[in-house]
Motif scaffolding. Structure first.
Motif, PDB file in Angstrom:
ATOM      1  N   GLY A 116      33.584  32.579 -28.822  1.00 26.24           N
ATOM      2  CA  GLY A 116      34.440  32.443 -27.650  1.00 26.24           C
ATOM      3  C   GLY A 116      34.879  31.034 -27.308  1.00 26.24           C
ATOM      4  O   GLY A 116      35.261  30.763 -26.164  1.00 26.24           O
ATOM      5  N   TYR A 117      34.844  30.127 -28.282  1.00 29.00           N
ATOM      6  CA  TYR A 117      35.251  28.748 -28.010  1.00 29.00           C
ATOM      7  C   TYR A 117      36.623  28.476 -28.620  1.00 29.00           C
ATOM      8  O   TYR A 117      36.778  27.679 -29.551  1.00 29.00           O
ATOM      9  CB  TYR A 117      34.205  27.764 -28.542  1.00 29.00           C
ATOM     10  N   MET A 118      37.614  29.180 -28.107  1.00 31.00           N
ATOM     11  CA  MET A 118      38.988  29.003 -28.564  1.00 31.00           C
ATOM     12  C   MET A 118      39.903  28.851 -27.355  1.00 31.00           C
ATOM     13  O   MET A 118      39.658  29.419 -26.290  1.00 31.00           O
ATOM     14  CB  MET A 118      39.457  30.195 -29.403  1.00 31.00           C
ATOM     15  N   GLN A 119      40.942  28.072 -27.535  1.00 32.68           N
ATOM     16  CA  GLN A 119      42.005  27.965 -26.543  1.00 32.68           C
ATOM     17  C   GLN A 119      43.225  28.696 -27.090  1.00 32.68           C
ATOM     18  O   GLN A 119      43.489  28.668 -28.298  1.00 32.68           O
ATOM     19  CB  GLN A 119      42.372  26.503 -26.280  1.00 32.68           C
ATOM     20  N   VAL A 120      43.962  29.348 -26.197  1.00 32.87           N
ATOM     21  CA  VAL A 120      45.162  30.073 -26.612  1.00 32.87           C
ATOM     22  C   VAL A 120      46.371  29.445 -25.933  1.00 32.87           C
ATOM     23  O   VAL A 120      46.362  29.196 -24.725  1.00 32.87           O
ATOM     24  CB  VAL A 120      45.066  31.572 -26.240  1.00 32.87           C
ATOM     25  N   TYR A 121      47.398  29.157 -26.716  1.00 30.77           N
ATOM     26  CA  TYR A 121      48.626  28.636 -26.121  1.00 30.77           C
ATOM     27  C   TYR A 121      49.830  29.331 -26.741  1.00 30.77           C
ATOM     28  O   TYR A 121      49.744  29.932 -27.819  1.00 30.77           O
ATOM     29  CB  TYR A 121      48.717  27.118 -26.265  1.00 30.77           C
ATOM     30  N   ASP A 122      50.941  29.245 -26.051  1.00 25.48           N
ATOM     31  CA  ASP A 122      52.162  29.917 -26.475  1.00 25.48           C
ATOM     32  C   ASP A 122      53.030  28.956 -27.283  1.00 25.48           C
ATOM     33  O   ASP A 122      53.419  27.893 -26.800  1.00 25.48           O
ATOM     34  CB  ASP A 122      52.944  30.414 -25.257  1.00 25.48           C
ATOM     35  N   ASP A 123      53.299  29.313 -28.535  1.00 27.15           N
ATOM     36  CA  ASP A 123      54.139  28.500 -29.405  1.00 27.15           C
ATOM     37  C   ASP A 123      55.429  29.263 -29.671  1.00 27.15           C
ATOM     38  O   ASP A 123      55.537  30.027 -30.621  1.00 27.15           O
ATOM     39  CB  ASP A 123      53.412  28.186 -30.714  1.00 27.15           C
ATOM     40  N   GLN A 124      56.389  29.076 -28.774  1.00 26.27           N
ATOM     41  CA  GLN A 124      57.695  29.734 -28.875  1.00 26.27           C
ATOM     42  C   GLN A 124      57.546  31.249 -29.023  1.00 26.27           C
ATOM     43  O   GLN A 124      58.138  31.874 -29.892  1.00 26.27           O
ATOM     44  CB  GLN A 124      58.494  29.152 -30.050  1.00 26.27           C
ATOM     45  N   GLY A 125      56.718  31.819 -28.157  1.00 27.61           N
ATOM     46  CA  GLY A 125      56.545  33.266 -28.129  1.00 27.61           C
ATOM     47  C   GLY A 125      55.401  33.787 -28.964  1.00 27.61           C
ATOM     48  O   GLY A 125      55.045  34.966 -28.885  1.00 27.61           O
ATOM     49  N   THR A 126      54.788  32.936 -29.769  1.00 26.02           N
ATOM     50  CA  THR A 126      53.655  33.345 -30.603  1.00 26.02           C
ATOM     51  C   THR A 126      52.362  32.789 -30.018  1.00 26.02           C
ATOM     52  O   THR A 126      52.272  31.591 -29.742  1.00 26.02           O
ATOM     53  CB  THR A 126      53.828  32.831 -32.045  1.00 26.02           C
ATOM     54  N   LYS A 127      51.370  33.649 -29.828  1.00 26.89           N
ATOM     55  CA  LYS A 127      50.076  33.213 -29.324  1.00 26.89           C
ATOM     56  C   LYS A 127      49.275  32.547 -30.444  1.00 26.89           C
ATOM     57  O   LYS A 127      49.056  33.143 -31.496  1.00 26.89           O
ATOM     58  CB  LYS A 127      49.282  34.396 -28.762  1.00 26.89           C
ATOM     59  N   VAL A 128      48.879  31.316 -30.220  1.00 29.38           N
ATOM     60  CA  VAL A 128      48.146  30.549 -31.225  1.00 29.38           C
ATOM     61  C   VAL A 128      46.781  30.175 -30.674  1.00 29.38           C
ATOM     62  O   VAL A 128      46.663  29.726 -29.532  1.00 29.38           O
ATOM     63  CB  VAL A 128      48.925  29.272 -31.620  1.00 29.38           C
ATOM     64  N   LYS A 129      45.740  30.373 -31.503  1.00 27.19           N
ATOM     65  CA  LYS A 129      44.381  30.000 -31.115  1.00 27.19           C
ATOM     66  C   LYS A 129      43.981  28.698 -31.785  1.00 27.19           C
ATOM     67  O   LYS A 129      44.217  28.506 -32.983  1.00 27.19           O
ATOM     68  CB  LYS A 129      43.381  31.084 -31.526  1.00 27.19           C
ATOM     69  N   ILE A 130      43.367  27.796 -31.009  1.00 29.44           N
ATOM     70  CA  ILE A 130      42.817  26.559 -31.569  1.00 29.44           C
ATOM     71  C   ILE A 130      41.398  26.378 -31.044  1.00 29.44           C
ATOM     72  O   ILE A 130      41.094  26.769 -29.917  1.00 29.44           O
ATOM     73  CB  ILE A 130      43.675  25.331 -31.216  1.00 29.44           C
ATOM     74  N   PRO A 131      40.501  25.804 -31.849  1.00 28.66           N
ATOM     75  CA  PRO A 131      39.113  25.629 -31.410  1.00 28.66           C
ATOM     76  C   PRO A 131      39.003  24.696 -30.206  1.00 28.66           C
ATOM     77  O   PRO A 131      39.701  23.694 -30.121  1.00 28.66           O
ATOM     78  CB  PRO A 131      38.432  25.008 -32.636  1.00 28.66           C
ATOM     79  N   ASP A 132      38.118  25.060 -29.277  1.00 25.73           N
ATOM     80  CA  ASP A 132      37.827  24.212 -28.126  1.00 25.73           C
ATOM     81  C   ASP A 132      36.477  23.544 -28.382  1.00 25.73           C
ATOM     82  O   ASP A 132      35.435  23.968 -27.879  1.00 25.73           O
ATOM     83  CB  ASP A 132      37.786  25.065 -26.852  1.00 25.73           C
ATOM     84  N   TYR A 133      36.505  22.479 -29.188  1.00 21.60           N
ATOM     85  CA  TYR A 133      35.269  21.827 -29.604  1.00 21.60           C
ATOM     86  C   TYR A 133      34.508  21.220 -28.420  1.00 21.60           C
ATOM     87  O   TYR A 133      33.278  21.279 -28.366  1.00 21.60           O
ATOM     88  CB  TYR A 133      35.571  20.723 -30.622  1.00 21.60           C
TER      89      TYR A 133
END
Length: 319
Positions: free
Chosen positions: A44-61
């Motif tokens: 559960g250590y991920m951040q989600v952001y919107d990249d031109q309509g696509t949901k992208v997950k990146i690690p929240d180190y």
């Protein structure tokens, strides 16, 4: 006769000592141990952001280190095992704190015309830590009655080329130990030396043949010229390729793609260190090409950006 034998023995010992010293002083790659994307997502250590309509997950180190005590203990154990074997280490938690204090690292790089280049959290970590190899670590705890064991995977990733250069994995023996870090240490213990042999083999190849980087050449729409424009009877794409050939280690590179608007150089081999012993990354190498193009007779205004340690982009026509 005895004196000759003693001389031979003494010379042999001196040679053996010199060889041993040479091996002990061999340069080892700098490492940084990080939790894998899989581990961050599972826990559960991920951040989600919107990249031109696509949901992208990146690690929240940052949050992972602040909230998960097992992560800190596990990475500390692996760091200790590597340090015992003489591998220099960069501490990921310290690198994250450095990133937090240098807010400029978190900004998106933009040109005056609005073009931009964003970096992932891992790219930013690589640039700050400047480790040669990233060890991605994935683990989970298995339960068998009152006993527990750890299943793990370690992947050694070249921080410049993103190629996997060593791997190890397995499951430790069931144990009554309650500490995840101890269980992981037991599971890794009999596999870490072979893993390190792979890391050192790769690093020895880098010493002999140079590390791999990628260089991209692009142009802003506002620039009236392109890569087929001639300078002194030579198209600009030929001028750039000649520079890369002359400055790459042993002239080794691959011109993977080229049009009038872009060029892509992959597997560009560059030295590990400059004359002062400082590590060379893609940005440092490409700076030479940037200056070359900005000088006469080309006088091309250009912008240099980088992604992580291993990719550099030169955009022609503007700053």
């Amino acid at each position: 006769m005895k004196r000759q034998i003693m001389k031979i023995a003494l010379v042999s010992l001196m040679i053996l000592g010199a060889v041993t010293a040479g091996f002990s002083q061999a340069k080892k790659p700098t490492l940084m141990v990080v939790p894998s994307d899989v581990w961050c997502n599972t826990n559960g250590y991920m951040q989600v952001y919107d990249d031109q309509g696509t949901k992208v997950k990146i690690p929240d180190y940052k949050r992972a280190f602040q909230e998960n005590s097992d992560l800190l203990a596990v990475i500390s154990k692996i760091n200790g095992m590597m340090a015992e074997r003489g591998f220099p280490l960069k501490n990921m938690e310290s690198v994250i704190k450095t990133l937090e204090s240098e807010r400029a690292e978190n900004a998106i790089l933009t040109s005056k015309s609005g073009a931009g280049l964003s970096e992932s959290p891992m790219d930013k970590l690589k640039k700050t830590a400047k480790a040669d190899i990233i060890i991605q670590l994935t683990w989970d705890v298995l339960k068998t009655g009152p006993k527990k064991s750890v299943r793990f995977t370690m992947q050694g990733i070249d921080a410049y080329s993103d190629k996997e250069v060593a791997t190890a994995g397995g499951t430790g023996n069931p144990s009554f130990s309650a500490e995840t870090a101890v269980l992981l240490e037991e599971a890794v213990a009999d596999k870490v030396d072979n893993f390190n042999v792979g890391l050192q083999r790769h690093f020895d190849d880098l010493f002999a043949n140079g590390r791999e980087i990628i260089i991209r050449i692009k142009k802003f729409d506002s620039w009236k010229n392109d890569l087929e424009t001639e300078y002194g009877g030579k198209e600009l794409n030929v001028v750039i390729e000649d520079w890369v050939r002359a400055n790459s280690l042993k002239g080794r590179f691959s011109n993977s793609d080229a049009t009038e608007n872009m060029m892509l150089f992959e597997q560009v081999r560059i030295p590990l260190y400059d004359a002062n012993g400082n590590a060379i990354d893609a940005r440092g190498f490409a700076r030479g090409l940037q200056k070359f193009l900005a000088a006469a007779p080309y006088s091309i205004v250009n912008k240099l950006t980088a992604k992580g340690l291993g990719q550099a982009v030169i955009v022609l026509g503007e700053k």
